[in-house]
Design an enzyme around this catalytic site. Structure first.
Site, PDB file in Angstrom:
ATOM      1  N   HIS A  40       0.881  -1.204  -0.070  1.00 48.83           N
ATOM      2  CA  HIS A  40      -0.027  -0.067  -0.153  1.00 48.83           C
ATOM      3  C   HIS A  40       0.922   1.236  -0.070  1.00 48.83           C
ATOM      4  O   HIS A  40       0.360   2.339   0.357  1.00 48.83           O
ATOM      5  CB  HIS A  40      -1.042   0.062   1.235  1.00 48.83           C
ATOM      6  CG  HIS A  40      -2.147  -0.956   1.033  1.00 48.83           C
ATOM      7  ND1 HIS A  40      -3.337  -0.449   0.252  1.00 48.83           N
ATOM      8  CD2 HIS A  40      -2.229  -2.391   1.340  1.00 48.83           C
ATOM      9  CE1 HIS A  40      -4.278  -1.645   0.459  1.00 48.83           C
ATOM     10  NE2 HIS A  40      -3.309  -2.784   0.910  1.00 48.83           N
ATOM     11  N   THR A  41       2.052   1.001  -0.390  1.00 46.95           N
ATOM     12  CA  THR A  41       2.796   2.320  -0.630  1.00 46.95           C
ATOM     13  C   THR A  41       2.939   2.861  -1.862  1.00 46.95           C
ATOM     14  O   THR A  41       3.456   4.084  -2.315  1.00 46.95           O
ATOM     15  CB  THR A  41       4.510   1.919  -0.366  1.00 46.95           C
ATOM     16  OG1 THR A  41       4.907   0.867  -0.845  1.00 46.95           O
ATOM     17  CG2 THR A  41       4.641   1.887   1.379  1.00 46.95           C
ATOM     18  N   GLY A 129      -7.430 -15.154  -6.483  1.00 45.99           N
ATOM     19  CA  GLY A 129      -7.678 -14.598  -4.975  1.00 45.99           C
ATOM     20  C   GLY A 129      -6.472 -14.679  -4.136  1.00 45.99           C
ATOM     21  O   GLY A 129      -6.737 -14.616  -3.059  1.00 45.99           O
ATOM     22  N   ALA A 130      -5.363 -15.067  -4.764  1.00 46.19           N
ATOM     23  CA  ALA A 130      -4.308 -15.023  -4.000  1.00 46.19           C
ATOM     24  C   ALA A 130      -3.264 -13.989  -3.831  1.00 46.19           C
ATOM     25  O   ALA A 130      -2.471 -13.817  -2.978  1.00 46.19           O
ATOM     26  CB  ALA A 130      -3.205 -16.115  -4.558  1.00 46.19           C
ATOM     27  N   GLY A 131      -3.750 -12.788  -4.496  1.00 45.76           N
ATOM     28  CA  GLY A 131      -3.012 -11.601  -4.411  1.00 45.76           C
ATOM     29  C   GLY A 131      -1.614 -11.605  -5.093  1.00 45.76           C
ATOM     30  O   GLY A 131      -0.806 -10.906  -4.845  1.00 45.76           O
ATOM     31  N   SER A 134      -3.251 -11.476 -10.870  1.00 47.09           N
ATOM     32  CA  SER A 134      -3.554 -12.300 -11.963  1.00 47.09           C
ATOM     33  C   SER A 134      -4.397 -11.097 -13.084  1.00 47.09           C
ATOM     34  O   SER A 134      -4.367 -11.416 -13.947  1.00 47.09           O
ATOM     35  CB  SER A 134      -4.829 -13.456 -11.732  1.00 47.09           C
ATOM     36  OG  SER A 134      -5.723 -12.739 -10.770  1.00 47.09           O
ATOM     37  N   SER A 135      -5.198 -10.159 -12.385  1.00 37.14           N
ATOM     38  CA  SER A 135      -5.865  -9.056 -13.169  1.00 37.14           C
ATOM     39  C   SER A 135      -4.718  -8.067 -13.934  1.00 37.14           C
ATOM     40  O   SER A 135      -4.911  -7.940 -14.993  1.00 37.14           O
ATOM     41  CB  SER A 135      -6.775  -8.282 -12.214  1.00 37.14           C
ATOM     42  OG  SER A 135      -5.944  -7.462 -11.285  1.00 37.14           O
ATOM     43  N   GLU A 167      -7.446  -0.535 -14.646  1.00 36.80           N
ATOM     44  CA  GLU A 167      -8.014  -1.254 -13.334  1.00 36.80           C
ATOM     45  C   GLU A 167      -8.675   0.114 -12.397  1.00 36.80           C
ATOM     46  O   GLU A 167      -9.834  -0.287 -11.808  1.00 36.80           O
ATOM     47  CB  GLU A 167      -7.053  -1.754 -12.645  1.00 36.80           C
ATOM     48  CG  GLU A 167      -7.345  -2.463 -11.507  1.00 36.80           C
ATOM     49  CD  GLU A 167      -6.786  -3.984 -11.240  1.00 36.80           C
ATOM     50  OE1 GLU A 167      -7.166  -4.605 -10.466  1.00 36.80           O
ATOM     51  OE2 GLU A 167      -6.400  -4.278 -12.337  1.00 36.80           O
ATOM     52  N   ASP A 179       1.564  -3.364  -9.523  1.00 42.80           N
ATOM     53  CA  ASP A 179       1.106  -4.656 -10.185  1.00 42.80           C
ATOM     54  C   ASP A 179       1.595  -4.841 -11.676  1.00 42.80           C
ATOM     55  O   ASP A 179       2.082  -5.767 -12.261  1.00 42.80           O
ATOM     56  CB  ASP A 179      -0.205  -5.137  -9.967  1.00 42.80           C
ATOM     57  CG  ASP A 179      -0.368  -5.189  -8.463  1.00 42.80           C
ATOM     58  OD1 ASP A 179       0.586  -5.150  -7.497  1.00 42.80           O
ATOM     59  OD2 ASP A 179      -1.622  -5.515  -8.048  1.00 42.80           O
TER      60      ASP A 179
END
Length: 385
Positions: A40-41, A129-131, A134-135, A167, A179
């Site tokens: 979250h940086t 859903g693993a973080g 994938s998106s 996104e 990401d």
């Protein structure tokens, strides 16, 4: 091509051929990522330390002679989406996966890139859903493939910026650049220290005798449910109150003087301290100092748990088990946006078998299964294959 990539290539090619009756013109591959530290940086103009991993998304494409985009998703039972490039694109409420396709194509068009109609097949082997992004890997691979169809090549950092727009503006997750940028710019054998303000990339070699272990908690996470965007709003409020454009420019003395409420103070404290931990971790990695790196990872997880409040009990349990198994020569923390997903651990390669056995013996996912454990080395970014 690795066996993992070959299997995925075969899957996406077979899906394309079965659906459209001929082989694709291009197949693009973009990897997922694991963030070693720096959570979250990125949307606070700070620093992150991710690496690209082996699991990826592949997108097979061929050009149509009209403005229709026809998409098949191999991972969703051959689900289809179809739309016209000349019609303003809207979200597909029945098939959320399609929003990432529509969003990336819309973002490319908004940036002035002339696209043709296309036949598209998508397949991936990143755990959902693993973080592990994938998106982002889908957005980056699709952008690379669609631009290849158009005979256009752009800098991979620019491609990542457009994928981030998709996104944020279309899907609705107000994410930072990490990401998409690591999926686009990943480098074999290296993590990358990313300055999320300048987008400067600094190589952070991962020695061959160091292993990266990813363990999926079994708690599936989703970021468009409000938690992620709420944390971003809290950070922006803190920056405004402190008097800086982003929390990257704040320090703990400035935060203490701002007189913020307890919750906002905690959110900002996480970001300020996490930025310094990320810089220190890149230095520790460069020195192959696993003890120092491990201690920074422990501090990072505690900050995510107590100040940013984005962990969940199974994640906290898993981190404790990993840390106990690893000892002092490495560390573990949650990775990704939070509220579930995976943990990342760094250790000497000689410890992998012992740590794997310890986790499989002690941790059961919430649905009663043995957790998915992945051993990764940093890999390359997006490419036409």
């Amino acid at each position: 091509m690795t066996p993992q990539d070959q299997a995925l290539y075969d899957t996406v090619s077979a899906s394309f051929t079965a659906c459209f009756g001929h082989a694709p013109e291009f197949v693009a591959r973009a990897p997922g990522r694991v963030n070693l530290i720096g959570e979250h940086t990125d949307y606070n103009d700070g620093f992150v330390l991710p690496c690209a991993i082996g699991p990826a998304t592949m997108v097979a494409v061929s050009k149509r002679d009209d403005d229709i985009v026809d998409v098949v998703a191999a991972d969703f039972g051959g689900a289809r989406d179809r739309f016209n490039l000349q019609t303003p694109l809207e979200r597909n409420s029945r098939q959320p996966w399609a929003d990432y396709v529509r969003g990336m194509i819309s973002a490319l068009q908004n940036e002035g890139y002339a696209l043709s109609g296309a036949q598209i097949a998508i397949a991936g082997n990143l755990p959902k859903g693993a973080g592990l992004s994938s998106s982002a890997s889908l957005e980056v691979a699709l952008g690379k493939a669609m631009l290849a169809l158009a005979g256009t090549d752009i800098d991979n950092t620019r491609l990542a910026q457009i994928a981030q727009m998709a996104e944020c503006d279309f899907v609705g997750t107000k994410c930072g650049i990490m990401d998409q940028l690591i999926s686009a710019q990943g480098k074999e054998g290296h993590a990358l220290l990313i300055d999320c303000r300048s987008l400067e990339l600094t190589d952070a070699p991962v020695p061959d005798d160091v292993a990266i272990m990813i363990v999926h908690s079994g708690v599936t996470r989703g970021l468009v449910d409000g938690h992620y965007n709420e944390r971003r709003r809290q950070c922006e409020a803190a920056a405004a109150a402190v008097g800086v454009s982003a929390l990257r420019d704040a320090d703990l003395d400035m935060l203490a003087a701002a007189g913020l409420d307890a919750t906002t103070t905690k959110r900002a404290r996480h970001v300020i301290t996490e930025n310094q931990r990320t810089l220190d971790a890149a230095d520790a990695l460069a020195r192959s100092d696993l003890a120092a790196l491990g201690e920074l990872m422990v501090q990072s997880h505690a900050s995510m748990r107590d100040d940013f409040e984005i962990t969940v009990p199974p994640i906290d349990e898993l981190v404790v088990l990993l840390q106990e198994a690893i000892g002092f020569n490495g560390g573990a923390r949650m990775t990704g946006g939070g509220f579930g997903g995976a943990c990342v651990a760094i250790m000497a390669a000689t410890q992998v078998a012992e740590v794997r056995s310890a986790i499989e013996a002690a941790y059961i996912t919430p649905d009663g299964k043995t957790p998915l454990i992945m051993i990764e080395r940093p890999g390359p970014g997006v490419a036409i294959i």
